[in-house]
Design a protein around this motif. Structure first.
Motif, mmCIF file in Angstrom:
data_model
loop_
_atom_site.group_PDB
_atom_site.id
_atom_site.type_symbol
_atom_site.label_atom_id
_atom_site.label_comp_id
_atom_site.label_asym_id
_atom_site.label_seq_id
_atom_site.Cartn_x
_atom_site.Cartn_y
_atom_site.Cartn_z
ATOM 1 N N LEU A 19 28.940 0.099 -55.956
ATOM 2 C CA LEU A 19 29.014 -0.808 -54.816
ATOM 3 C C LEU A 19 30.449 -0.992 -54.333
ATOM 4 N N ASP A 22 31.962 2.009 -52.665
ATOM 5 C CA ASP A 22 31.360 2.221 -51.340
ATOM 6 C C ASP A 22 32.112 1.457 -50.253
ATOM 7 N N THR A 23 32.763 0.349 -50.611
ATOM 8 C CA THR A 23 33.463 -0.452 -49.612
ATOM 9 C C THR A 23 34.771 0.200 -49.182
ATOM 10 N N ASN A 261 23.732 -6.603 -49.965
ATOM 11 C CA ASN A 261 23.454 -5.177 -50.094
ATOM 12 C C ASN A 261 23.231 -4.809 -51.553
ATOM 13 N N PHE A 262 24.087 -5.357 -52.418
ATOM 14 C CA PHE A 262 23.971 -5.104 -53.859
ATOM 15 C C PHE A 262 22.638 -5.648 -54.388
ATOM 16 N N LYS A 265 19.604 -3.669 -53.245
ATOM 17 C CA LYS A 265 19.559 -2.365 -53.906
ATOM 18 C C LYS A 265 18.968 -2.501 -55.309
#
Length: 327
Positions: A19, A22-23, A261-262, A265
Motif C-alpha cells: 500500500l 503504491d503511493t 483503499n487499504f 482491499k
C-alpha cells in the motif's frame, strides 16, 4: 537521494509495504526481521515474511524489497542469509537496532551494540557468504545506553564489508523519545566511505530538510512518519521539484482515501493460510490493523484522534470501516 520504508515489526508487513509503495516516493523497503535462533529456516518462513519473493522481490509498484535478519550466531546468520539470497532476495539487512526487551534479553537487536566485536563478526560472516552482487546492509542505533562507541561500531560495520548503513539516531535507552541526534550522524558520516541513511523523527517534508542540513545525509529511512502520513515519501519527493521547496503536507481527506483503499482491499482479499497473498482472517486482521494505524496517525492528523476514539472499542472490521467512511 533514497527514501527507504523502515522495517517496523508488527506494523509494516507485506500488505502495508504494498500500500505505502503504491503511493509513490519510496525507493526501497526492508521486511520485518526474521529472528535467527538455532536453525536454518525452511523456504516457507522466508515466503511468509516476504511474499514479494514470488514477484522478483519487488512490491506491486516495483519497489525493491530487502530481507532483514536478526540474531547473534554468525554461522546461522550467514546460512540463512544465503538461503534468502537463493530464494531471490535483492538484499540482506542485519538488525542491530531493535529495542524490544524480549529481543535484547536474548542478545539480539540493540543488545549487540554492547559487543562491537560481535557486530563485526556477524556482518563479516554474512558478507563473506552472500554473493557479491547482493548488497549486505545493516541498521543500528547510536548505542545501547550511550553514544560513546557509535562511530567505532559504524566503522566496524564498514570494515566488515557492509555496503551501506542506516542509523536510528537515538540509543536503545532513549527508545523513541525526541529528539533524534542528527548532529551525531554528521560526525559519523564524515568518517564513513559507505552510504549512510538517517532514521528518526522525520514526520514531515520540512523535517527531512532539517535532518539533511544537520546530518549531511540525503538518504533517509522513514518508519512511524510513513504510518502517520502515508503520503510523506511522495510529498518529500514532490518538494524537490522546481526551484523552490514546497512543504505542503497531505490533507486528512487524502490520507483517509489511502486508508479506505487499504481496508477495502483487505476485506475483498481471500482468507486462508494457503493463499500466498491473502490474510488468514481478513476481518480480524483489518480490525486490529486499522486501530493500530489510526492511533499512529494521530501524530499527523487531529481528525485521526477523534476517529480512533470512536472505533477503539470496536471488534468488527466492517463497523470500523463504516466509521471511517463517515469521518
Amino acid at each position: 537521494m533514497r527514501i527507504t520504508l523502515a522495517p517496523m515489526e508488527g506494523v509494516v508487513d507485506y500488505l502495508m509495504r504494498q500500500l505505502l509503495t503504491d503511493t509513490g516516493g519510496f525507493d526501497l523497503c526492508v521486511t520485518e526481521f526474521i529472528r535467527i535462533t538455532n536453525t536454518l529456516y525452511p523456504n516457507s518462513v522466508f515466503y511468509r515474511l516476504c511474499p514479494e519473493l514470488h514477484d522478483g522481490c519487488k512490491t506491486r509498484s516495483g519497489t525493491p524489497v530487502h530481507m532483514q535478519l536478526m540474531g547473534n550466531d554468525p554461522t546461522l546468520m550467514a546460512e540463512n542469509a544465503c538461503k534468502a539470497a537463493r530464494l531471490g532476495a535483492l538484499g540482506i539487512d542485519l538488525n542491530f537496532g531493535c529495542p524490544a526487551k524480549t529481543v535484547n534479553n536474548h542478545k539480539g537487536g540493540a543488545a549487540l551494540l554492547k559487543e562491537p566485536e560481535a557486530v563485526y563478526t556477524i556482518v563479516s560472516a554474512v558478507r563473506s557468504q552472500v554473493p557479491d552482487h547482493i548488497p549486505v546492509t545493516a541498521k543500528m542505533r547510536l548505542g545501547y545506553d550511550s553514544c560513546e562507541h557509535a562511530l567505532d561500531i559504524a566503522l566496524g560495520i564498514e570494515a566488515a564489508g557492509a555496503d551501506s548503513l542506516a542509523i536510528h539516531a537515538r540509543t536503545r535507552k532513549e527508545g523513541y523519545r525526541p529528539p533524534a541526534h542528527w548532529e551525531i550522524l554528521a560526525r559519523i558520516r564524515e568518517q564513513l566511505r559507505i552510504r549512510l541513511t538517517a532514521n528518526g523523527e522525520i514526520w514531515t517534508a520540512e523535517d527531512y530538510y532539517r535532518c539533511r542540513a544537520v546530518s549531511g545525509c540525503s538518504d533517509i529511512m522513514i518508519g512511524r512518519g510513513a504510518i502517520a502520513r502515508p503520503l510523506l515519501a511522495a510529498n518529500i519527493k514532490a518538494s524537490m521539484r522546481g526551484s523552490e521547496q514546497n512543504f505542503q503536507e497531505d490533507s486528512w481527506p487524502e490520507t483517509r482515501a489511502v486508508v479506505l483503499n487499504f481496508a477495502e482491499k483487505i476485506l475483498s482479499s481471500p482468507g486462508g493460510r494457503d493463499h500466498p497473498y491473502g490474510v488468514e482472517h481478513p476481518e480480524k486482521y483489518l480490525a486490529d490493523r486499522l486501530k493500530q494505524w489510526l492511533r499512529m496517525m494521530t501524530k499527523g492528523h487531529s481528525e485521526a484522534a477523534e476517529l480512533f476514539n470512536n472505533v477503539k472499542q470496536h471488534k468488527c472490521a466492517k463497523a470500523i470501516l463504516s466509521e471511517l467512511k463517515a469521518a
